[in-house]
Scaffold this motif. Structure first.
Motif, PDB file in Angstrom:
ATOM      1  N   ASP A  58      16.287 -15.237  38.609  1.00 28.15           N
ATOM      2  CA  ASP A  58      15.425 -15.160  39.791  1.00 28.15           C
ATOM      3  C   ASP A  58      14.009 -15.646  39.503  1.00 28.15           C
ATOM      4  OD1 ASP A  58      15.048 -12.936  38.129  1.00 28.15           O
ATOM      5  OD2 ASP A  58      14.192 -11.754  39.757  1.00 28.15           O
ATOM      6  N   MET A  59      13.661 -15.777  38.214  1.00 29.05           N
ATOM      7  CA  MET A  59      12.332 -16.278  37.851  1.00 29.05           C
ATOM      8  C   MET A  59      12.379 -17.774  37.530  1.00 29.05           C
ATOM      9  SD  MET A  59       9.917 -13.829  37.651  1.00 29.05           S
ATOM     10  CE  MET A  59      10.070 -12.133  38.209  1.00 29.05           C
ATOM     11  N   ARG A  60      13.546 -18.338  37.531  1.00 23.79           N
ATOM     12  CA  ARG A  60      13.700 -19.747  37.165  1.00 23.79           C
ATOM     13  C   ARG A  60      13.477 -20.669  38.361  1.00 23.79           C
ATOM     14  NH1 ARG A  60      13.531 -20.247  31.664  1.00 23.79           N
ATOM     15  NH2 ARG A  60      14.828 -18.681  30.682  1.00 23.79           N
ATOM     16  N   THR A  61      13.023 -21.878  38.062  1.00 23.72           N
ATOM     17  CA  THR A  61      12.855 -22.877  39.104  1.00 23.72           C
ATOM     18  C   THR A  61      14.206 -23.522  39.391  1.00 23.72           C
ATOM     19  OG1 THR A  61      10.670 -23.350  38.213  1.00 23.72           O
ATOM     20  CG2 THR A  61      11.587 -24.983  39.712  1.00 23.72           C
ATOM     21  N   PRO A  62      14.550 -23.678  40.658  1.00 28.35           N
ATOM     22  CA  PRO A  62      15.812 -24.375  40.942  1.00 28.35           C
ATOM     23  C   PRO A  62      15.861 -25.721  40.211  1.00 28.35           C
ATOM     24  CG  PRO A  62      14.853 -23.509  42.942  1.00 28.35           C
ATOM     25  CD  PRO A  62      13.850 -23.281  41.848  1.00 28.35           C
ATOM     26  N   ARG A  63      17.028 -26.039  39.676  1.00 30.86           N
ATOM     27  CA  ARG A  63      17.175 -27.219  38.815  1.00 30.86           C
ATOM     28  C   ARG A  63      16.657 -28.495  39.466  1.00 30.86           C
ATOM     29  NH1 ARG A  63      19.693 -28.672  34.289  1.00 30.86           N
ATOM     30  NH2 ARG A  63      20.953 -30.553  34.250  1.00 30.86           N
ATOM     31  N   ILE A  64      16.871 -28.635  40.738  1.00 26.04           N
ATOM     32  CA  ILE A  64      16.465 -29.861  41.425  1.00 26.04           C
ATOM     33  C   ILE A  64      14.943 -30.029  41.437  1.00 26.04           C
ATOM     34  CG2 ILE A  64      16.377 -28.783  43.720  1.00 26.04           C
ATOM     35  CD1 ILE A  64      17.671 -32.308  42.962  1.00 26.04           C
ATOM     36  N   LEU A  65      14.215 -28.884  41.274  1.00 26.12           N
ATOM     37  CA  LEU A  65      12.753 -28.958  41.300  1.00 26.12           C
ATOM     38  C   LEU A  65      12.136 -29.059  39.911  1.00 26.12           C
ATOM     39  CD1 LEU A  65      11.886 -26.348  44.079  1.00 26.12           C
ATOM     40  CD2 LEU A  65      11.905 -28.828  44.248  1.00 26.12           C
ATOM     41  N   GLN A  66      12.982 -29.030  38.875  1.00 23.45           N
ATOM     42  CA  GLN A  66      12.434 -29.151  37.529  1.00 23.45           C
ATOM     43  C   GLN A  66      12.039 -30.595  37.255  1.00 23.45           C
ATOM     44  OE1 GLN A  66      15.226 -27.477  34.772  1.00 23.45           O
ATOM     45  NE2 GLN A  66      14.960 -25.408  35.571  1.00 23.45           N
ATOM     46  N   PHE A  67      10.991 -30.758  36.459  1.00 24.86           N
ATOM     47  CA  PHE A  67      10.452 -32.091  36.248  1.00 24.86           C
ATOM     48  C   PHE A  67      11.080 -32.822  35.068  1.00 24.86           C
ATOM     49  CE2 PHE A  67       7.169 -30.112  38.722  1.00 24.86           C
ATOM     50  CZ  PHE A  67       6.790 -31.132  39.561  1.00 24.86           C
ATOM     51  N   GLN A  68      11.816 -32.095  34.233  1.00 26.44           N
ATOM     52  CA  GLN A  68      12.184 -32.704  32.971  1.00 26.44           C
ATOM     53  C   GLN A  68      13.680 -32.629  32.710  1.00 26.44           C
ATOM     54  OE1 GLN A  68      12.687 -30.339  29.971  1.00 26.44           O
ATOM     55  NE2 GLN A  68      12.753 -31.871  28.377  1.00 26.44           N
ATOM     56  N   PRO A  69      14.281 -33.672  32.210  1.00 20.55           N
ATOM     57  CA  PRO A  69      13.759 -35.049  32.232  1.00 20.55           C
ATOM     58  C   PRO A  69      14.175 -35.710  33.545  1.00 20.55           C
ATOM     59  CG  PRO A  69      15.726 -34.904  30.862  1.00 20.55           C
ATOM     60  CD  PRO A  69      15.500 -33.542  31.406  1.00 20.55           C
ATOM     61  N   ASP A 119       8.696 -20.787  35.059  1.00 22.82           N
ATOM     62  CA  ASP A 119       9.825 -21.432  34.369  1.00 22.82           C
ATOM     63  C   ASP A 119       9.323 -22.646  33.581  1.00 22.82           C
ATOM     64  OD1 ASP A 119      12.332 -21.921  33.490  1.00 22.82           O
ATOM     65  OD2 ASP A 119      13.114 -22.720  35.361  1.00 22.82           O
ATOM     66  N   ILE A 120       8.449 -22.371  32.638  1.00 24.35           N
ATOM     67  CA  ILE A 120       7.745 -23.433  31.911  1.00 24.35           C
ATOM     68  C   ILE A 120       8.718 -24.303  31.115  1.00 24.35           C
ATOM     69  CG2 ILE A 120       6.115 -23.848  30.005  1.00 24.35           C
ATOM     70  CD1 ILE A 120       4.575 -21.367  31.081  1.00 24.35           C
ATOM     71  N   GLN A 121       8.576 -25.602  31.280  1.00 25.75           N
ATOM     72  CA  GLN A 121       9.369 -26.592  30.551  1.00 25.75           C
ATOM     73  C   GLN A 121       8.500 -27.233  29.465  1.00 25.75           C
ATOM     74  OE1 GLN A 121      12.716 -26.993  31.457  1.00 25.75           O
ATOM     75  NE2 GLN A 121      12.189 -25.236  32.753  1.00 25.75           N
ATOM     76  N   PRO A 122       9.110 -27.771  28.436  1.00 23.18           N
ATOM     77  CA  PRO A 122       8.307 -28.337  27.324  1.00 23.18           C
ATOM     78  C   PRO A 122       7.436 -29.515  27.734  1.00 23.18           C
ATOM     79  CG  PRO A 122      10.611 -28.048  26.679  1.00 23.18           C
ATOM     80  CD  PRO A 122      10.556 -27.803  28.145  1.00 23.18           C
ATOM     81  N   THR A 123       7.673 -30.065  28.922  1.00 27.28           N
ATOM     82  CA  THR A 123       6.861 -31.201  29.372  1.00 27.28           C
ATOM     83  C   THR A 123       5.768 -30.775  30.341  1.00 27.28           C
ATOM     84  OG1 THR A 123       8.529 -31.514  31.081  1.00 27.28           O
ATOM     85  CG2 THR A 123       8.700 -32.915  29.121  1.00 27.28           C
ATOM     86  N   ASP A 124       5.663 -29.483  30.598  1.00 24.25           N
ATOM     87  CA  ASP A 124       4.765 -29.010  31.654  1.00 24.25           C
ATOM     88  C   ASP A 124       3.311 -28.894  31.215  1.00 24.25           C
ATOM     89  OD1 ASP A 124       6.671 -28.765  33.596  1.00 24.25           O
ATOM     90  OD2 ASP A 124       6.961 -26.601  33.347  1.00 24.25           O
ATOM     91  N   THR A 125       2.440 -29.237  32.141  1.00 26.18           N
ATOM     92  CA  THR A 125       1.039 -28.848  32.031  1.00 26.18           C
ATOM     93  C   THR A 125       0.843 -27.618  32.910  1.00 26.18           C
ATOM     94  OG1 THR A 125       0.196 -31.059  31.593  1.00 26.18           O
ATOM     95  CG2 THR A 125      -1.332 -29.494  32.602  1.00 26.18           C
ATOM     96  N   VAL A 126       0.293 -26.564  32.324  1.00 24.38           N
ATOM     97  CA  VAL A 126       0.048 -25.322  33.059  1.00 24.38           C
ATOM     98  C   VAL A 126      -1.457 -25.143  33.183  1.00 24.38           C
ATOM     99  CG1 VAL A 126       0.405 -22.829  33.088  1.00 24.38           C
ATOM    100  CG2 VAL A 126       2.148 -24.318  32.086  1.00 24.38           C
ATOM    101  N   ALA A 127      -1.952 -25.111  34.409  1.00 28.03           N
ATOM    102  CA  ALA A 127      -3.387 -24.886  34.640  1.00 28.03           C
ATOM    103  C   ALA A 127      -3.589 -23.441  35.065  1.00 28.03           C
ATOM    104  CB  ALA A 127      -3.906 -25.836  35.710  1.00 28.03           C
TER     105      ALA A 127
END
Lengths: 179, 390
Positions: free
Chosen positions: A160-171, B183-191
């Motif tokens: 519930d704290m995770r970002t939906p996969r489609i909204l993740q930026f990487q990669p 949901d921090i990713q290794p490529t993220d910038t967090v401000a």
């Protein structure tokens, strides 16, 4: 960074002047015509109302907007404008006596403003003279930051704290491919 | 006993008040050994939080020793045990608690009817805060009654100092949740806006969770120095443009994750919009100064996340919601589900991965608390975190 102490003597005086500003401003705004008539300056009614708005602005600034010094300086500038207006209005004025009383009152508040701003600047100078603590060694980590980055990437974080996969930026590429 | 008591705006005093007593079989009485002033206590001190009453004991970050246990809490707590008390009171039985959403426990707010009216539906009871959240006596005191104590506690093993574990009750899990819900990713910038105690914990949490780049925004030099020590790139908003600098650091795209560790009392004179907010606040036409929210919405990368651990109390004006909607931003916010995180965080403290006591700048006896509220509020004497010893 501006330094000020909201419980200092200078700040208390500034707050008092703030309430005075609001009271005077409301009076000038609401009773501008009467004040102008009393001073024999009926032609300045709108100007007095405008000064009322200026006083209210300074009052709100002094009471609510942190560092009071700029607002006290604005009051001093306003006092100068008030005195200039009153001085100009004394010529050929059958009620010049009243205008002189008003002039004296403005002078008295100017003295208070100047005392206040001097106090505030002295207090700021005192704060600035204090040593600044050095927290540059307080990382909270046992090792250099570079060694700690990602040390908790395995932390238990619920879905519930995770970002939906489609909204993740990487990669970006593989996201598109997998969706 | 002695306790810090709210008497009105800018008026917190150290008074003698009656000792707390067990009122319910699930209660426990704790002898407070260490407590702290939280940034959100300042909202009470400054009288921006509705629902306070004269005589309320404040404080929601505290720990101590169990002195007395009600009959229904005895299976979970024993006299003499050392506990940190989470600021959110939780029953462990309602639907929300079963989901781990302890800060919105449906049963711990004893003023539920009032909260239902104001919030639509109640949230959890909190210690030492507004009567909208139960009006429970707080922990800036010698003793405190802990309701639902069989759940509302974190047991502390030996070998750790109070200072190392005290912040498990609030600011450490608050900073952690703020980062975790990004949901921090290794490529993220967090401000992160705000380098107060929660901001400092958020910076460390974002680093531990693996952010590529953490950027901290404030104006107080010593706070920025502490943020830098924790691994953040710092922006002093009085010296440079936040928007320009964030764009420069992110190749013009904006940070993927933005965290508001400031809340309702954003610095009042830095920008025109915050001056406008402060003037409206003074005239009681608005309750919260939302400059940080506006700036986060503006700078965040489209499809990014805004995380809001900073406390807001009521109504906000001029929020560019259209901008947020069109950018497809995800909003995560709320009071902290403290106990959801504390087992893991306690382990990390025990393992030496982090020592949260780095943030403490002042330690004083309880009776100096009222003066320290002012020192903390005015950011005097390099004050970042005040710990009180009853």
């Amino acid at each position: 960074m501006a330094y000020y102490d909201r419980s200092s003597a200078g700040d208390n005086l500034a707050r008092g002047l703030g309430w005075f500003s609001i009271g005077l401003g409301v009076a000038e705004l609401m009773a501008g015509r009467s004040i102008a008539r009393w001073m024999g300056m009926e032609d300045k009614t709108n100007l007095i109302r405008a000064y009322g708005v200026r006083e209210i602005t300074a009052g709100v600034g002094l009471l609510a907007l942190g560092d009071p010094k700029p607002w006290i300086w604005s009051r001093i500038a306003g006092d100068a404008v008030d005195m200039a207006t009153l001085a100009a209005g004394m010529e050929d004025n059958p009620r010049a006596g009243n205008a002189r009383i008003a002039f004296g009152a403005v002078m008295a508040t100017t003295v208070l403003d100047v005392v206040c701003v001097q106090k505030l600047h002295r207090e700021e100078a005192y704060h600035r003279s204090l040593p600044v603590p050095d927290y540059s060694g307080r990382s909270g980590f046992p090792r250099p930051v570079s060694a700690m980055r990602g040390a908790a990437s395995d932390a238990p974080i619920g879905q519930d704290m995770r970002t939906p996969r489609i909204l993740q930026f990487q990669p970006a590429q593989s996201q598109a491919a997998s969706s | 006993m002695r306790a810090l008591v709210w008497h009105g705006a800018n008026d917190i005093r150290c008074d003698t008040v009656p000792d707390p007593e067990i009122e319910h079989p699930r209660d426990a009485i704790i002898k407070v050994t260490t407590c702290a002033i939280c940034g959100s206590d300042l909202h009470l001190h400054d009288n921006f939080m509705p629902g306070m009453e004269k005589g309320d004991i404040v404080g929601h970050e505290f720990m101590g020793e169990v002195m007395e246990v009600g009959s229904e809490a005895k299976s979970a707590l024993k006299v003499g045990e050392r506990v940190v008390v989470p600021f959110t009171i939780w029953c462990g039985e309602c639907d929300q608690c079963k989901r781990g959403n302890y800060s919105v426990c449906e049963r711990s707010n004893r003023n539920k009817a009032l909260a239902d009216k104001v919030f639509g539906h109640t949230t959890a009871g909190l210690f030492g805060y507004t009567h909208l959240t139960g009006g429970y006596a707080g922990g800036q005191a010698e003793y405190v009654r802990v309701p639902m104590a069989d759940r509302t506690h974190i047991k502390i093993p030996g070998g750790l100092t109070d200072e190392q574990v005290l912040f498990l009750g609030d600011i450490f899990p608050t900073g952690w949740q703020a980062a975790a819900q990004c949901d921090i990713q290794p490529t993220d910038t967090v401000a992160i806006w705000g380098c107060g105690p929660v901001g400092q914990m958020t910076i460390r949490s974002a680093i531990l969770l693996g952010a590529k780049q953490v950027i901290a925004i404030d104006r107080v030099p010593e706070r920025l120095a502490m943020a830098k020590a924790g691994g953040a790139i710092t922006i002093n908003f009085e010296e440079e443009s936040v928007v320009e600098r964030l764009n420069e650091l992110t190749g013009g795209k904006g940070p993927e994750k933005c965290i508001d560790a400031v809340g309702m009392e954003a610095h009042a004179t830095a920008t025109l919009d915050s001056m406008y907010d402060r003037a409206k606040q003074a005239l009681m036409l608005e309750s919260d100064r939302a400059h940080v929210l506006r700036e986060m919405i503006y700078v965040c990368r489209p499809a990014g996340t805004l995380s809001i651990p900073g406390v807001y109390g009521g109504l906000i004006d001029k929020l560019p919601f259209g901008m947020a909607m069109n950018k497809g931003l995800t909003w995560r916010m709320g009071q902290t589900h403290v106990n959801r995180w504390t087992d893991d965080l306690l382990n990390r403290i025990q393992e030496g991965q982090i020592d949260p006591s780095f943030v403490i700048t002042h330690t004083v006896p309880l009776d100096q608390g009222p003066e320290m509220y002012k020192t903390f509020r005015d950011k005097r004497d390099g004050c970042i975190k005040v710990v009180l010893k009853p």
